[in-house]
Design a protein around this motif. Structure first.
Motif: not given
Length: 358
Positions: A108-116, A101-103, A15-18, A85-97
């Motif tokens: 952002d939630a999908i990017q958080a899930a992919k980063a985790a 991909q837009g904002k 999962g990912g959460v914005d 639940v295993d909680v992972i702290e993720v950074d916000r997507p970088d500017r290039k991403t």
């Protein structure tokens, strides 16, 4: 005939959460990164439970990447950790991403899930349900009072600069303590507030009394902070150059679950004292680290300054490194890096939960 419908419990998902102030947007992906769904939930206790139940509906939840676990995501992270639940702290997507991909909240939630899922730029969030969290809250109030008292003192001195000559001559030679007491005891005539001399006396008295109120507030908070820091970690206070303020900041920086810092180098990087490689070709050098917790970086700097004046070993170190051609600024930087990376048992002293956590 065996069913060809996949078993939901056998599917592993991430999962990912914005996070935002009023709503959280969640996303769920499978192990190959395919998006299974996105949904928005309110930032309430019921909303957190609904978010978790929604994620469990897609399969066995491995981990959840959450943005802003120290801000808007603190409540959600606390509930997820309580539910195992295993909680992972993720950074916000970088500017290039974001440019490609837009904002939006679902993106952002999908990017958080992919980063985790990928383990990219992730960390274990701090626990915010222990004595270190209580210490952090008290320090927030104290730091605010200290900053506002300093602003008030500067405003008093600015008014004195433009005050009439007779008033300025009687105040400019006073010490800060004498100045505050003198201004607070002024008795200007409020009926004559239209006169500049009377108006500046009224302003000085108001600011001086405000300064006294902040001093009283700081003293009251210190009475709570000193025994709390000593109860959490008396060993840290025993280190040379470490007082209640320094120890409190280092404890807050490390967090209640300090075992999330897997090495001494990780703590040095967290404090912004680990040198950053900046080599290229035949040039081999390191540059100043401008990241990390700047408040922790500041207290380490104060520790080094204190030791340079009072600790014989640090003074000998400075003399030796000066002969090697290093400047005073470089020596202070190296000393802060050594202290922040665990020199003289600092890492051991930070082991609030007991030995063996590192």
């Amino acid at each position: 005939m065996a069913s060809i419908t996949p078993d939901i419990a056998a599917i592993e998902v991430t999962g990912g959460v914005d996070t935002h102030q009023d709503t959280h947007t969640a996303a769920v992906i499978d192990l190959v990164g395919r998006v299974l769904g996105t949904q928005q939930f309110p930032t309430t206790a019921a909303g957190y439970l609904a978010l978790l139940a929604w994620m469990h509906g897609f399969g066995r939840l491995l981990r959840v990447g959450v943005e802003g676990t120290g801000a808007y995501g603190a409540g959600l992270a606390r509930l997820l950790r309580g539910e195992g639940v295993d909680v992972i702290e993720v950074d916000r997507p970088d500017r290039k991403t974001r440019r490609f991909q837009g904002k939006s909240d679902p993106i952002d939630a999908i990017q958080a899930a992919k980063a985790a899922l990928a383990g990219d730029r992730t960390g274990t969030p701090k626990q915010r349900d222990g004595r270190v969290e209580a210490l952090r809250n008290l320090r927030v109030a104290r730091r605010s009072a200290v900053d506002q008292r300093a602003d008030t003192q500067r405003q008093i001195k600015d008014l004195i600069v433009t005050a009439p000559d007779q008033l300025r001559a009687g105040l400019r030679a006073l010490t800060v303590k004498q100045l505050i007491a003198t201004c607070a005891s002024m008795r200007p005539d409020r009926a004559d507030a239209a006169a500049p001399v009377t108006a500046i006396k009224i302003a000085l008295r108001s600011l001086a009394r405000r300064h006294q109120q902040f001093s009283t507030e700081i003293a009251d908070l210190d009475e709570l902070l000193e025994p709390l820091v000593a109860a959490i970690n008396p060993g840290l206070l025993a280190a040379n150059g470490v007082g209640t303020d320094v120890a409190g900041q280092l404890l807050v920086t490390a967090g209640e679950n300090h075992n999330r810092l897997t090495s001494e180098a990780a703590f040095a990087m967290l404090c912004g004292v680990a040198p950053i490689p900046a080599s290229s070709g035949k040039t081999t050098r390191h540059r100043l680290n401008r990241g990390g917790d700047r408040q922790a970086n500041a207290v380490l700097y104060r520790v080094v300054l204190c030791r340079l004046r009072w600790d014989p070993r640090t003074r000998d170190y400075m003399q030796r490194r000066t002969k090697d051609g290093l400047s005073k600024k470089e020596i202070i930087r190296d000393s802060a890096a050594e202290f922040g990376s665990g020199g003289e048992g600092v890492i051991e002293a930070l082991e609030v939960a007991g030995p063996g956590c590192w």
